[in-house]
Write a protein that holds these residues in place. Structure first.
Motif, PDB file in Angstrom:
ATOM      1  N   UNK A  64      -3.943   6.991  -1.061  1.00 64.36           N
ATOM      2  CA  UNK A  64      -3.865   5.608  -1.520  1.00 64.36           C
ATOM      3  C   UNK A  64      -2.467   5.015  -1.379  1.00 64.36           C
ATOM      4  N   UNK A  65      -1.444   5.853  -1.543  1.00 57.56           N
ATOM      5  CA  UNK A  65      -0.069   5.372  -1.412  1.00 57.56           C
ATOM      6  C   UNK A  65       0.212   4.936   0.018  1.00 57.56           C
ATOM      7  N   UNK A  85      -2.033   4.053   2.153  1.00 63.05           N
ATOM      8  CA  UNK A  85      -2.864   2.878   2.442  1.00 63.05           C
ATOM      9  C   UNK A  85      -2.242   1.611   1.870  1.00 63.05           C
ATOM     10  N   UNK A  86      -1.711   1.712   0.649  1.00 58.17           N
ATOM     11  CA  UNK A  86      -1.069   0.537   0.050  1.00 58.17           C
ATOM     12  C   UNK A  86       0.109   0.102   0.894  1.00 58.17           C
TER      13      UNK A  86
END
Lengths: 287, 263
Positions: free
Chosen positions: A182-183, A185-186
């Motif tokens: 997620x990091x 992707x963010x």
């Protein structure tokens, strides 16, 4: 958090307060007993030293001479760990790379270096490399032999740095992989390139995970740096062993040099703890 | 917060997002998106509904290429990328599209090693090359706008889920996106925190932002969205204005799905 618990103090019923006090007392007692144990252990050790008639005067006489060897130990360790840090980051990026050449190079590096004894590697850099240079020079590359004939200290730094770099490659790789997808992707959703995401988002977080094992490696390296004594460098342990043998008082010298290593490692451990506290600053729910 | 992109009239609106015949196959045979077409006008608020596993999130993640589409074309604000072409030119277009689209994740994905303010200026500073002092005034304005200017120096671990999601929205808005993608922004929140995030989304819609949201927040779908789309099995089942979809769905599968979530 602190404020609210203080505000609520008055509403805690007396029986609960008694239990809280018991818990606090138990903690104090534990700390006190720990301290006493340490003191007793130290006294026992000193008592033992006196019992076996350790020659303290001899130890103090040679302390200065041995400590001068610390310069070499620290020089070799610091330069080697710096090299290892650089190699491990490059190695980890290689291990995670989708480029087959980079990936196989990094994998081979880790596998080969981790799979061979450090002792063999030290001799390889010091004794075998000049021979390789000679062979290449005979193939028609002038001047390569003298270039590959390394003095003891550079050979030691290279051997330690390359060796620890391989171990640390896996540490850094694991650290990078421990950061949730997620990091990344963010970061990408904001429009960052892979490089920017790695530099700004992934690596700073991975660093927190890899600091403790890297400190571990550094502490191990401080001690493994004594391997350069194999090449005749007058570092800490080499001096201690030489003097011990000369006067047949190895016990004194070895105990002393062991204590010096220990103190160095305790100091490093302290530095590690400080760094960890700093790195964890985003993680504290209550201060 | 002034939004210069506030739409004027329904007709003159340009197409902000256009998707043609989009397919996404995971692995060799998990066909998640099966030929999706979609047009979203500037200033439009579209909500995608559908059972879990229907491909809603995948569609959203294809728009900013967090997932690489297997086939089809995606156009955002005039920039078209063809799936399957991995040229350098396409790569740079993908980066351009990501700068034009903001995304909010179900799990917020704030950067935990940075404070709220640092999170918000990260995009402008790293991606747009602004200096910190250039980026901070607008970032503060955004934090103010989501009601969190007093939390600017807190790390995400000290914020509630709702606060984290609001910082995440501010972080996306700092890039001045043309379209905002919301991927189940309230699904990870405690019920009492959902309202504050939906409220921010609603105000964003009022200011004319183009929004594409996957959400089960029925109030947002019913009262804020201009269009509701229902997806199942990687295809559109039905779409239309919310009042129509919610009161008079035509397809059996839409009826079943709506009956299920509205109860």
């Amino acid at each position: 958090m602190d404020n609210s618990s203080k505000m609520n103090k008055s509403s805690i019923p007396p029986e609960a307060q008694a239990i809280l006090k018991q818990v606090a007392d138990r903690e104090t007692r534990f700390r006190k007993n720990m301290l006493i144990s340490f003191i007793v252990l130290t006294l026992l050790a000193i008592g033992l030293f006196i019992l076996i008639k350790l020659d303290f005067k001899f130890m103090i006489k040679w302390l200065g001479f041995i400590l001068t060897g610390m310069g070499f130990t620290l020089l070799v360790s610091f330069l080697a760990i710096s090299l290892a840090c650089i190699l491990s980051v490059i190695g980890a990026l290689g291990r995670l790379s989708s480029n087959p050449v980079a990936n196989s190079l990094a994998t081979a590096y880790v596998s080969l270096i981790r799979g061979t004894p450090l002792l063999v590697q030290v001799y390889m850099w010091y004794l075998a490399l000049p021979q390789l240079g000679k062979a290449i020079e005979e193939l028609g590359v002038p001047g390569i032999q003298s270039l590959l004939t390394l003095p003891a200290i550079p050979a030691g730094i290279l051997a330690l740095g390359v060796c620890y770099g391989a171990y640390m490659t896996e540490t850094v790789r694991a650290g990078i992989q421990s950061i949730t997808i997620g990091q990344r992707e963010a970061a990408k959703a904001l429009g960052m390139t892979d490089g920017q995401a790695m530099r700004r988002i992934i690596f700073p977080q991975a660093l927190r995970v890899i600091i403790p094992p890297i400190s571990n490696e550094f502490i191990a390296m401080i001690k493994d740096s004594s391997l350069v004594s194999l090449m005749g460098v007058w570092e800490l342990s080499y001096r201690a062993i030489k003097i011990g043998r000369r006067y047949f008082q190895s016990l004194e010298m070895l105990i002393m040099v062991a204590l010096i290593y220990w103190v160095m490692c305790v100091l490093l451990q302290y530095v590690q703890e400080r760094i960890e506290t700093y790195m964890a600053r985003g993680d504290r729910r209550m201060s | 917060m002034e939004n210069p992109k506030k739409a004027t009239s329904q007709e003159s609106r340009k197409t902000m997002v256009s998707i043609k015949n989009l397919h996404k196959v995971f692995g060799q045979n998990l066909h998640v998106l099966q030929g999706i077409d979609l047009e979203v006008k500037a200033g439009e608020v579209a909500v995608i509904l559908g059972p879990s596993g229907s491909g809603k999130s995948t569609l959203l993640r294809c728009i900013n290429f967090l997932e690489t589409p297997t086939a089809g074309t995606i156009t955002v604000d005039g920039l078209t990328v063809n799936a399957g072409k991995a040229t350098k030119e396409e790569e740079s277009k993908i980066l351009q599209i990501r700068k034009k689209t903001g995304m909010c994740f179900q799990s917020f994905n704030l950067f935990p090693h940075m404070t709220a303010l640092e999170n918000v200026i990260e995009g402008p500073v790293t991606v747009l090359g602004q200096s910190k002092s250039e980026a901070i005034p607008y970032a503060m304005e955004l934090l103010e706008w989501v009601g969190l200017s007093d939390k600017k120096d807190e790390h995400p671990s000290r914020l509630s889920g709702g606060q984290q999601q609001r910082v995440a929205i501010a972080r996306s808005l700092a890039m001045k996106p043309d379209v905002m993608l919301f991927d189940e922004p309230t699904s990870a929140l405690d019920p009492e925190l959902v309202g504050e995030v939906v409220d921010v989304m609603e105000r964003l819609a009022e200011e004319g932002m183009t929004i594409l949201a996957v959400t089960h927040e029925m109030h947002f779908a019913r009262d804020v969205a201009h269009r509701v789309l229902i997806m199942d099995g990687g295809k559109w089942i039905e779409q239309g204005p919310p009042e129509e979809i919610f009161t008079n769905p035509k397809e059996t599968r839409s009826k079943q799905f709506l009956a299920h979530i509205l109860n």
